[in-house]
Scaffold this motif. Structure first.
Motif, short mmCIF file in Angstrom:
data_model
loop_
_atom_site.label_atom_id
_atom_site.label_comp_id
_atom_site.label_asym_id
_atom_site.label_seq_id
_atom_site.Cartn_x
_atom_site.Cartn_y
_atom_site.Cartn_z
N PRO A 41 0.83 -1.21 0.00
CA PRO A 41 0.00 0.00 0.00
C PRO A 41 0.86 1.26 0.00
O PRO A 41 1.98 1.27 0.53
CB PRO A 41 -0.80 -0.12 1.29
N VAL A 42 0.33 2.32 -0.57
CA VAL A 42 1.09 3.56 -0.70
C VAL A 42 1.09 4.35 0.60
O VAL A 42 2.13 4.82 1.07
CB VAL A 42 0.51 4.42 -1.84
N ASP A 43 -0.08 4.53 1.22
CA ASP A 43 -0.21 5.44 2.36
C ASP A 43 -0.70 4.77 3.64
O ASP A 43 -0.82 5.44 4.67
CB ASP A 43 -1.18 6.58 2.02
N HIS A 44 -0.99 3.49 3.61
CA HIS A 44 -1.60 2.84 4.77
C HIS A 44 -0.70 2.88 6.00
O HIS A 44 0.50 2.57 5.93
CB HIS A 44 -1.93 1.38 4.44
N VAL A 45 -1.28 3.26 7.14
CA VAL A 45 -0.62 3.18 8.44
C VAL A 45 -1.65 2.73 9.46
O VAL A 45 -2.85 2.93 9.28
CB VAL A 45 0.00 4.53 8.88
N VAL A 46 -1.18 2.13 10.55
CA VAL A 46 -2.06 1.70 11.64
C VAL A 46 -1.95 2.71 12.76
O VAL A 46 -0.84 2.98 13.25
CB VAL A 46 -1.66 0.29 12.14
N GLY A 83 1.37 7.99 18.60
CA GLY A 83 1.40 8.90 17.46
C GLY A 83 2.43 8.57 16.40
O GLY A 83 2.63 9.35 15.47
N SER A 84 3.08 7.41 16.51
CA SER A 84 4.12 7.07 15.54
C SER A 84 3.56 6.87 14.13
O SER A 84 4.32 6.90 13.16
CB SER A 84 4.86 5.80 15.99
N HIS A 85 2.25 6.69 14.03
CA HIS A 85 1.66 6.55 12.69
C HIS A 85 1.79 7.84 11.89
O HIS A 85 1.77 7.81 10.66
CB HIS A 85 0.20 6.11 12.77
N LEU A 86 1.93 8.97 12.57
CA LEU A 86 2.15 10.23 11.86
C LEU A 86 3.47 10.19 11.11
O LEU A 86 3.56 10.60 9.94
CB LEU A 86 2.14 11.41 12.83
N LEU A 87 4.50 9.68 11.78
CA LEU A 87 5.79 9.54 11.12
C LEU A 87 5.72 8.49 10.02
O LEU A 87 6.35 8.65 8.96
CB LEU A 87 6.87 9.16 12.14
N GLY A 88 4.93 7.45 10.24
CA GLY A 88 4.78 6.43 9.20
C GLY A 88 4.16 7.00 7.94
O GLY A 88 4.62 6.70 6.82
N LEU A 89 3.13 7.82 8.09
CA LEU A 89 2.49 8.44 6.94
C LEU A 89 3.48 9.36 6.22
O LEU A 89 3.54 9.39 4.98
CB LEU A 89 1.25 9.22 7.39
N TRP A 90 4.26 10.09 7.00
CA TRP A 90 5.31 10.95 6.43
C TRP A 90 6.33 10.12 5.67
O TRP A 90 6.67 10.42 4.52
CB TRP A 90 5.96 11.73 7.57
N ASN A 91 6.85 9.07 6.30
CA ASN A 91 7.92 8.27 5.70
C ASN A 91 7.47 7.52 4.46
O ASN A 91 8.28 7.26 3.56
CB ASN A 91 8.49 7.29 6.73
N ARG A 122 -1.51 16.11 6.88
CA ARG A 122 -2.75 16.69 7.40
C ARG A 122 -3.96 16.15 6.64
O ARG A 122 -4.96 15.74 7.24
CB ARG A 122 -2.71 18.21 7.29
N ASP A 123 -3.89 16.14 5.31
CA ASP A 123 -5.00 15.61 4.52
C ASP A 123 -5.18 14.11 4.77
O ASP A 123 -6.31 13.62 4.86
CB ASP A 123 -4.76 15.86 3.03
N GLY A 124 -4.07 13.38 4.84
CA GLY A 124 -4.16 11.94 5.06
C GLY A 124 -4.81 11.58 6.38
O GLY A 124 -5.58 10.62 6.47
N LEU A 125 -4.52 12.35 7.42
CA LEU A 125 -5.12 12.09 8.73
C LEU A 125 -6.63 12.27 8.71
O LEU A 125 -7.35 11.60 9.45
CB LEU A 125 -4.50 13.00 9.78
N GLY A 126 -7.11 13.13 7.83
CA GLY A 126 -8.54 13.36 7.75
C GLY A 126 -9.31 12.21 7.16
O GLY A 126 -10.54 12.14 7.27
N VAL A 127 -8.61 11.28 6.51
CA VAL A 127 -9.27 10.13 5.88
C VAL A 127 -8.51 8.86 6.20
O VAL A 127 -8.46 7.92 5.43
CB VAL A 127 -9.39 10.37 4.35
N LEU A 128 -7.93 8.82 7.41
CA LEU A 128 -6.97 7.76 7.74
C LEU A 128 -7.57 6.37 7.65
O LEU A 128 -6.90 5.43 7.22
CB LEU A 128 -6.41 8.00 9.15
#
Length: 292
Positions: free
Chosen positions: A144-149, A154-162, A181-187
């Motif tokens: 997956p391109v953007d998937h994080v758990v 809050g480490s998933h924020l860094l995962g989405l970034w990385n 920021r946009d990704g968190l809105g539809v996580l």
């Protein structure tokens, strides 16, 4: 009024069969709808809006499911995204529009142009993959391109970034800030836009496009650059352009370059004469794969 400064971006909501769609617009004139990539929002075009709004009515929407737009239940599809775009046009009273899409937005724009060719004056497909049976098989095996758990620390924020950092310029962390920021809105559905694209049967739809078309791509966009020739071969009279010095984030990384390329193409498809000094330089003619 003298000294009033630039006109502000206007916000609104349009009614669609799937719920309300949020949009931001700038300028007046012929309408140009701007469709973003997954998992972004209209904010991807934040710096492009006032540039295209100088001569056009530029409207950037939050695709259904993203940003401040309604989030339909059930599976999302390119066809659903496209009906949302056409419903926005109906609600805003736009009979014919130019469409500009980036990545997922480009696939959606293509479906709109295939489904309602008489309503699309011109089409700009930025960073669009060519989705056929071969690609569907390849991406089925891809991570997956953007998937994080979501994690309590809050480490998933860094995962989405990385996940996205390899495709973004190291000197522009603000671009990744905006994507996160946009990704968190539809996580909980952050991959659904990609999944919709990967299910789409583009090879059955692309031949229905009848509008003047520009396929463009950042030179470092390894996802989509190899498909430029396939796109221009499949759409009669389509032109291609490669944007130097940028990649996946071509819209918000180089907004001046992106807007100038789009504006030149749209003015070239308009019956009004091209303003002096604004010839669409860098746009290749029908069917070549133009590289800088």
């Amino acid at each position: 009024m003298n000294g009033a400064g630039p006109a502000p971006v206007r916000r609104g909501f349009a009614d669609t069969r799937h719920g309300q769609v949020h949009y931001a617009e700038h300028g007046t004139g012929e309408p140009v709808l701007l469709l973003h990539q997954t998992p972004r929002s209209w904010d991807e075009y934040r710096d492009v809006l006032p540039l295209l709004g100088d001569g056009f009515r530029a409207i950037a929407t939050d695709t259904l499911g993203f940003g401040e737009s309604a989030r339909p239940a059930g599976p999302w599809s390119v066809e659903m995204f496209a009906t949302g775009v056409l419903d926005v046009c109906d609600d805003l009273g736009l009979d014919r529009v130019a469409l500009v899409g980036h990545h997922t937005g480009a696939v959606t724009a293509l479906e709109v142009a295939a489904a309602a060719p008489d309503r699309i004056r011109a089409l700009v497909l930025s960073g669009m993959p060519f989705v056929d049976a071969g690609r569907r098989r390849r991406v089925a095996r891809r991570a997956p391109v953007d998937h994080v758990v979501p994690a309590p620390d809050g480490s998933h924020l860094l995962g989405l970034w990385n996940n996205r950092a390899p495709y973004y310029p190291t000197d522009r962390p603000d671009l990744l800030d905006r994507l996160v920021r946009d990704g968190l809105g539809v996580l909980d559905r952050v991959e659904d836009g990609h999944l919709a694209v990967n299910r789409y049967r583009m090879e059955e739809r692309i031949g229905l496009v009848r509008s003047p078309t520009l396929a463009l791509c950042g030179e470092f966009d390894t996802f989509s650059l190899p498909d430029l020739t396939k796109i221009t071969d499949a759409i009669p009279g389509a032109r291609a352009a490669v944007l130097p010095g940028t990649g996946v984030p071509a819209v918000d990384h180089r907004p001046e370059q992106f807007a100038a390329t789009v504006r030149a193409f749209l003015r070239g498809t308009h019956p009004c004469p091209e303003p002096p000094g604004e010839a669409p330089a860098g746009l290749a003619g029908p069917h070549p794969h133009h590289r800088p």
